[in-house]
Scaffold this active site. Sequence first.
Site, short mmCIF file in Angstrom:
data_model
loop_
_atom_site.label_atom_id
_atom_site.label_comp_id
_atom_site.label_asym_id
_atom_site.label_seq_id
_atom_site.Cartn_x
_atom_site.Cartn_y
_atom_site.Cartn_z
N GLY A 300 -26.67 16.79 7.21
CA GLY A 300 -26.44 16.80 6.17
C GLY A 300 -25.67 18.19 5.50
CG ASP A 301 -26.97 21.94 7.90
OD1 ASP A 301 -27.41 21.40 7.36
OD2 ASP A 301 -27.43 21.80 9.46
#
Length: 350
Positions: A300-301
């Site tokens: 997600g980062d």
Amino acid sequence: MAATKEYPLLCLENPLLDIQAVGNEELLKKYNLKANDAILASPEHIPLYDELLNDYDAKLIAGGAAQNTARGASYVLGPGQVVYLGGVGDDKYAGILRNAVKQVGLRVEYRVDPDHPTGRCGVVITGHNRSLCTDLAAANHYDLDHLKSPQIWDLVKNAEFYYVGGYHFTVCPPAIQALGEEAAANNKTFVVNVSAPFIAEFLKDPLDASSPYWDYVICNESEAAAYARSHALPVAETDVPGIARALAGLPKANAKKPRVAVVTQGTLPTVVAIQGQDDVKQYPVHAIDAAKINDTNGAGDAFAGGFVAGLVKGEPLETCVDMGQWLARLSIQELGPSYPFPKQTYSASS
């Protein structure tokens, strides 16, 4: 159009040293951890870090969600484009972080705390799941004085894009507000990532105080569900498009541009809602052979890094989403929230 000035993107959150190891169910039970979760450490969790280092062949990786995103954006944009702020200790682990970010050309301007060590995140990997247990330490002592110091505030004034990771709502909400206010007053772009379900549930007040300044808000489906639940939205917690539409439609300080809400769902389509538009778009995620997946920690980062890099480059929204998916796809084939070298260059998905 590529950015032409130095450091157009400024990121803020909590720099951590990830202590990452493959664990097992017994280790999770010992420390009362869930297989796929993110929590802040309590005293019972502190021995976990030494246990990972001593008994589980742990790897040390530069971490902290927004630092991962900043490294990803710098991977795409190149040196001299991204600067990252946060708090570290005056110790060897801060040196490891500084060295790690040099590979992608990321500039860091840490607040160095002489009294607290650099923060740590224990990452227990079981299969494709990862349990994150964070002791913020020095990262928890970041303050508005550092942000407003002349050297750092000059970087703030220079930047056109601000990215804040949601974990910083546990640390210094006034710094988040200062960046949001600066963005709204000068028609800059303010991006917030919710980052974890507990942010939406238990830090509702500072999160909501920042929401009028959001030009882009990013979350995953679990964080979207937590937001819907904590804010009693009139949509089902599983109605991701409905939640995205509600996020996009929140009151906004800078009316010159509509808010965009982006909700990732792992291998399911990325959902995008734009303020004032009923139509919610869904962008399919391009499949990857499961055998190529090494570690989903930081996916997600990485998505946020590619997405924000697209914003800085002035790309259309659908290209920004594709860039986010591309970088996430690269990241999950590496160990930890990392990116491949020799460096790869983005090309549009077919």
